[in-house]
Write a protein that holds these residues in place. Structure first.
Motif, PDB file in Angstrom:
ATOM      1  N   VAL A 325     -21.598 -85.709  40.461  1.00  0.00           N
ATOM      2  CA  VAL A 325     -21.818 -84.889  39.219  1.00  0.00           C
ATOM      3  C   VAL A 325     -23.264 -85.068  38.808  1.00  0.00           C
ATOM      4  N   ILE A 326     -23.916 -83.793  38.742  1.00  0.00           N
ATOM      5  CA  ILE A 326     -25.191 -83.668  38.328  1.00  0.00           C
ATOM      6  C   ILE A 326     -25.389 -82.801  37.048  1.00  0.00           C
ATOM      7  N   GLY A 327     -26.303 -83.429  36.115  1.00  0.00           N
ATOM      8  CA  GLY A 327     -26.560 -82.690  34.954  1.00  0.00           C
ATOM      9  C   GLY A 327     -27.922 -82.184  35.152  1.00  0.00           C
ATOM     10  N   PHE A 328     -28.174 -81.458  34.078  1.00  0.00           N
ATOM     11  CA  PHE A 328     -29.801 -81.036  33.834  1.00  0.00           C
ATOM     12  C   PHE A 328     -30.147 -81.428  32.410  1.00  0.00           C
ATOM     13  N   ALA A 329     -31.412 -81.681  32.242  1.00  0.00           N
ATOM     14  CA  ALA A 329     -31.953 -82.105  30.908  1.00  0.00           C
ATOM     15  C   ALA A 329     -33.088 -81.411  30.400  1.00  0.00           C
ATOM     16  N   ALA A 330     -33.090 -80.546  29.627  1.00  0.00           N
ATOM     17  CA  ALA A 330     -34.117 -79.784  29.358  1.00  0.00           C
ATOM     18  C   ALA A 330     -34.516 -80.456  28.238  1.00  0.00           C
ATOM     19  N   GLU A 331     -35.862 -80.805  28.285  1.00  0.00           N
ATOM     20  CA  GLU A 331     -36.541 -81.542  27.061  1.00  0.00           C
ATOM     21  C   GLU A 331     -37.907 -81.037  26.958  1.00  0.00           C
ATOM     22  N   THR A 332     -38.384 -81.255  25.604  1.00  0.00           N
ATOM     23  CA  THR A 332     -39.647 -80.889  25.253  1.00  0.00           C
ATOM     24  C   THR A 332     -40.442 -82.195  24.779  1.00  0.00           C
ATOM     25  N   SER A 333     -40.083 -83.137  25.077  1.00  0.00           N
ATOM     26  CA  SER A 333     -40.833 -84.553  24.822  1.00  0.00           C
ATOM     27  C   SER A 333     -39.894 -85.640  25.579  1.00  0.00           C
ATOM     28  N   ASN A 334     -40.704 -86.716  25.927  1.00  0.00           N
ATOM     29  CA  ASN A 334     -40.058 -88.074  26.432  1.00  0.00           C
ATOM     30  C   ASN A 334     -39.117 -87.672  27.551  1.00  0.00           C
ATOM     31  N   VAL A 335     -39.607 -86.648  28.367  1.00  0.00           N
ATOM     32  CA  VAL A 335     -38.580 -86.080  29.456  1.00  0.00           C
ATOM     33  C   VAL A 335     -37.794 -86.970  30.191  1.00  0.00           C
ATOM     34  N   VAL A 336     -38.446 -88.078  30.819  1.00  0.00           N
ATOM     35  CA  VAL A 336     -37.695 -88.914  31.856  1.00  0.00           C
ATOM     36  C   VAL A 336     -37.073 -89.797  30.909  1.00  0.00           C
ATOM     37  N   LYS A 337     -37.514 -90.518  29.704  1.00  0.00           N
ATOM     38  CA  LYS A 337     -36.729 -91.268  29.093  1.00  0.00           C
ATOM     39  C   LYS A 337     -35.407 -90.966  28.480  1.00  0.00           C
ATOM     40  N   ASN A 338     -35.670 -89.654  27.887  1.00  0.00           N
ATOM     41  CA  ASN A 338     -34.292 -88.957  27.419  1.00  0.00           C
ATOM     42  C   ASN A 338     -33.324 -88.609  28.409  1.00  0.00           C
ATOM     43  N   ALA A 339     -33.787 -88.251  29.771  1.00  0.00           N
ATOM     44  CA  ALA A 339     -33.060 -88.214  30.859  1.00  0.00           C
ATOM     45  C   ALA A 339     -32.255 -89.280  31.156  1.00  0.00           C
ATOM     46  N   LYS A 340     -32.967 -90.507  31.350  1.00  0.00           N
ATOM     47  CA  LYS A 340     -32.228 -91.677  31.602  1.00  0.00           C
ATOM     48  C   LYS A 340     -31.224 -91.794  30.696  1.00  0.00           C
TER      49      LYS A 340
END
Ligand code: C5P
Length: 408
Positions: A325-340
């Motif tokens: 299962v693969i999700g996407f994370a659209a972020e405007t800051s702390n992209v990687v940290k929030n994705a983790k």
């Protein structure tokens, strides 16, 4: 999917024959070779010359044209194709097919062929629903003839209902699916996948809605890349203007609720890619009629309720959980940290994280810069076209699934 496929197109006498020139054009654009048989009544709606010009081939019209019979008999004609497509298929032609009549070139070729046959019926609603036509349809279906359409809508005769020939893109999608089943080559052959794509629209009233920004480009590109590697793909798409990739099963939805239901209906699958920008909240009580703007009145209050989280629901451990299962994370800051954090909280396997801050051009653009977050760590990918990102991701999916049994 249609590259170098040979299609014998039988054009019978219905008003929908006027759509056939466009069908031929679109098929040839996709690399298919089209050869036409035009029935006598078909020639009342479209000329042999038009079909010949567009198909770039001779148009066959008469069983007793001795020259043709010498050059190419009806048997060879019907066998030198990968599929025989009858469009439009009239009630009369369906009846003849069901009963094995062979009184002209079209019906003779249909009786003589050893190739798969697909029909796109087109007729008046009463003719379509008549028990005779429905019985003929059942007979044809028991012979493994594929039926595409008909759809509902305004009919040329002025009545409304079922009987409109399937639209050209739907016929092309049905042909692509047919050939895809036929080939199913590639590392993802026999793998089933769901891709969610585009935004969802959450109605406030019948004319207004809440939505997230999303063009559907990335999700649709992933669906196309999965198809190219042989997967069986259900693309669940919110409203978008992106063209439907050839060969996918498209389920069009509007709301998050509908997207959730469609995803669950497509299970079991091996792969789920949630690329849709699902609205986090829907309107708890959408108004049944348009909310009126009255001068001096207070603006209406919109009460929101949380939408189902499709990614988190699909990721829940259980026997129906997709293998990947693969999700996407659209972020405007702390992209990687929030994705983790998101990968863990949603319980999905991978997160494709991207920066969507203003100025990145990610929304609606052709490029994307992403980080792939997995249990093993983070990979920073260079800026790539969305299709190239899709190809890379699908390559990674194929590697991750290799050696694991599929869920057919
Ligand atoms: O929680 P957030 O919306 O940031 O998560 C993004 C990921 O979750 C995307 O993969 C998106 O498709 C998915 N998602 C979902 N259902 C929701 C909200 C997000 O599938 N209701």
């Amino acid at each position: 999917m249609l590259e170098q496929r040979r299609i014998l197109l039988i054009v019978a006498g219905g008003i929908a024959a006027v759509k056939i020139p466009d069908l031929i054009r679109r098929l040839r654009e996709r690399g298919a070779a089209v050869r036409c048989i035009l029935t006598k009544s078909g020639a009342q709606f479209v000329t042999p010359l038009t079909l010949a010009a567009l198909s770039g081939d001779k148009v066959y019209t008469d069983l007793f044209d001795l020259k043709d019979e010498a050059e190419m008999g009806h048997i060879r004609l019907s066998r030198e194709a990968d599929i025989v497509l009858v469009a439009p298929a009239t009630a009369d032609l369906m009846a003849k097919m069901a009963h094995g009549l062979a009184d002209d070139l079209a019906t003779t070729a249909l009786l003589a062929t050893d190739k798969p046959v697909m029909i796109a019926p087109s007729m008046n609603v009463m003719m379509w629903t008549h028990p005779a036509t429905q019985a003929n349809l059942s007979t044809l279906q028991t012979r493994q003839i594929t039926v595409v359409g008909p759809g509902a809508g305004d009919l040329a005769c002025g009545e409304v209902g079922d009987g409109r020939m399937a639209e050209v893109p739907d016929i092309i999608a049905a042909l692509s699916r047919h050939f895809q089943k036929d080939v199913r080559r590639g590392p993802l052959a026999r793998r089933r996948a769901i891709v969610t794509s585009g935004p969802t629209h959450e109605p406030i009233d019948p004319v207004r809605y809440i939505a997230n920004r999303s063009s559907g480009k990335q999700g649709h590109a992933i669906a196309a890349a999965l198809i190219a590697q042989g997967a069986d793909v259900t693309l669940i798409s919110g409203p978008t203007t992106e063209p439907t990739p050839d060969g996918v099963k498209l389920v069009k939805v509007e709301t998050a609720e509908q997207m959730m239901k469609a995803a669950q209906a497509a299970l079991p699958v091996d792969i789920a890619v949630c690329a849709a920008a699902v609205a986090d909240w829907g309107v708890s009580n959408p108004a049944p009629g348009k909310i009126k703007k009255t001068a001096g009145a207070k603006p209406p209050t919109v009460k929101l309720a949380p939408n189902p989280d499709i990614l988190a629901t699909l990721s829940k451990p259980g026997s129906r959980r997709p293998r990947l299962v693969i999700g996407f994370a659209a972020e405007t800051s702390n992209v990687v940290k929030n994705a983790k954090t998101k990968r863990v909280s949603k319980q999905c396997d991978w997160i494709v994280a991207n920066d969507v801050s203003p100025g990145t051009g990610t929304f609606g653009g052709d490029h994307n810069t992403v980080h792939l977050v997995t249990a093993d760590g983070v990979e920073d990918w260079p800026t790539l076209r969305k299709q190239a990102i899709a190809d890379r991701l699908v390559e990674r999916i194929a590697t991750a699934l290799s050696g694991k049994a599929s869920r057919e």
